[in-house]
Design a protein around this motif. Structure first.
Motif, PDB file in Angstrom:
ATOM      1  N   ARG A   6      41.531  49.653  38.083  1.00 43.11           N
ATOM      2  CA  ARG A   6      40.400  48.793  37.731  1.00 43.11           C
ATOM      3  C   ARG A   6      39.183  49.588  37.265  1.00 43.11           C
ATOM      4  O   ARG A   6      38.198  49.020  36.846  1.00 43.11           O
ATOM      5  N   PHE A   9      34.755  49.251  39.040  1.00 40.39           N
ATOM      6  CA  PHE A   9      34.411  47.834  38.934  1.00 40.39           C
ATOM      7  C   PHE A   9      32.986  47.558  39.399  1.00 40.39           C
ATOM      8  O   PHE A   9      32.329  46.666  38.879  1.00 40.39           O
ATOM      9  N   ARG A  12      30.671  48.295  36.503  1.00 37.48           N
ATOM     10  CA  ARG A  12      30.914  47.303  35.447  1.00 37.48           C
ATOM     11  C   ARG A  12      30.279  45.968  35.812  1.00 37.48           C
ATOM     12  O   ARG A  12      29.654  45.302  34.970  1.00 37.48           O
ATOM     13  N   ILE A  13      30.405  45.550  37.071  1.00 44.98           N
ATOM     14  CA  ILE A  13      29.807  44.288  37.521  1.00 44.98           C
ATOM     15  C   ILE A  13      28.293  44.380  37.460  1.00 44.98           C
ATOM     16  O   ILE A  13      27.629  43.451  36.981  1.00 44.98           O
ATOM     17  N   ASN A  16      27.219  44.071  33.816  1.00 51.66           N
ATOM     18  CA  ASN A  16      27.366  42.703  33.319  1.00 51.66           C
ATOM     19  C   ASN A  16      26.347  41.764  33.954  1.00 51.66           C
ATOM     20  O   ASN A  16      25.816  40.871  33.282  1.00 51.66           O
ATOM     21  N   PHE A  70      31.895  37.061  39.336  1.00 53.14           N
ATOM     22  CA  PHE A  70      31.842  38.511  39.500  1.00 53.14           C
ATOM     23  C   PHE A  70      32.804  38.996  40.579  1.00 53.14           C
ATOM     24  O   PHE A  70      33.325  40.115  40.486  1.00 53.14           O
ATOM     25  N   TYR A  73      35.774  39.517  38.647  1.00 47.52           N
ATOM     26  CA  TYR A  73      35.654  40.749  37.861  1.00 47.52           C
ATOM     27  C   TYR A  73      36.148  41.963  38.653  1.00 47.52           C
ATOM     28  O   TYR A  73      36.674  42.913  38.082  1.00 47.52           O
ATOM     29  N   SER A  74      35.971  41.950  39.946  1.00 48.41           N
ATOM     30  CA  SER A  74      36.348  43.111  40.755  1.00 48.41           C
ATOM     31  C   SER A  74      37.855  43.335  40.790  1.00 48.41           C
ATOM     32  O   SER A  74      38.311  44.396  41.219  1.00 48.41           O
ATOM     33  N   SER A  81      37.857  40.496  30.671  1.00 46.88           N
ATOM     34  CA  SER A  81      36.640  39.804  31.074  1.00 46.88           C
ATOM     35  C   SER A  81      37.030  38.517  31.791  1.00 46.88           C
ATOM     36  O   SER A  81      38.211  38.184  31.900  1.00 46.88           O
ATOM     37  N   ILE A  82      36.041  37.786  32.257  1.00 47.58           N
ATOM     38  CA  ILE A  82      36.251  36.557  33.027  1.00 47.58           C
ATOM     39  C   ILE A  82      35.434  35.431  32.418  1.00 47.58           C
ATOM     40  O   ILE A  82      34.270  35.624  32.051  1.00 47.58           O
ATOM     41  N   VAL A 140      41.191  35.088  33.091  1.00 49.95           N
ATOM     42  CA  VAL A 140      41.074  36.469  32.631  1.00 49.95           C
ATOM     43  C   VAL A 140      41.227  36.454  31.111  1.00 49.95           C
ATOM     44  O   VAL A 140      42.188  35.895  30.582  1.00 49.95           O
ATOM     45  N   GLY A 149      34.747  43.187  28.647  1.00 50.66           N
ATOM     46  CA  GLY A 149      34.528  43.489  30.059  1.00 50.66           C
ATOM     47  C   GLY A 149      33.268  44.219  30.288  1.00 50.66           C
ATOM     48  O   GLY A 149      32.629  44.241  31.257  1.00 50.66           O
TER      49      GLY A 149
END
Length: 149
Positions: A6, A9, A12-13, A16, A70, A73-74, A81-82, A140, A149
């Motif tokens: 991953r 993450f 990245r979170i 975002n 989110f 997202y993890s 992406s979500i 997803v 992402g």
């Protein structure tokens, strides 16, 4: 997918979340990022209330949706992406508090569809009070133009 697949993450979170103008507008802060669990906190602001001075249901829903999204997202690979495709919110008690905590937790992970549950709490003096719950379905997204992402 293993945890190492991953990537980072958490970073990245956080990136975002910082890009989410809606969360910035309401003054929300990302306060916890773990595998499958994300928390967002929000101070009380009269500008976010409805006509009775209670935190507006739309604000509660938006914060729960972000926390659940989110959390999803993890679980996904860095290129994905979500997007939320469905949610239901139960408003259980008036949103009265000095601040609010919104927690999203993964109920059912998946490679295409992820289900998350959220809980919203009002915090003042004394114990936190459950004010809302949410069940959300996230998709997803991979390889779609404009969604990364």
């Amino acid at each position: 997918m293993s945890e190492t697949d991953r990537g980072d993450f958490r970073a990245r979170i956080r990136r975002n979340f910082a890009r989410q103008a809606a969360m910035q507008t309401i003054g929300a802060a990302l306060t916890r990022v773990e595998h499958g669990v994300v928390e967002i906190e929000l101070p009380f602001d009269v500008k976010l209330t409805q006509q009775h001075g209670i935190l507006h249901a739309g604000i509660i829903s938006a914060a729960l949706d972000s926390a659940c999204g989110f959390a999803a997202y993890s679980l996904i690979d860095p290129e994905a992406s979500i997007l939320t495709i469905e949610f239901k919110v139960n408003l259980m008690s008036p949103g009265r508090g000095e601040r609010f905590l919104f927690r999203g937790e993964i109920t059912k992970p998946g490679s295409t569809i992820i289900v998350a549950d959220g809980r919203g709490y009002a915090i003042s003096d004394g114990p936190a009070k459950l004010i809302a719950s949410m069940t959300g379905t996230m998709m997803v997204i991979r390889g779609r133009e404009g969604i990364t992402g």
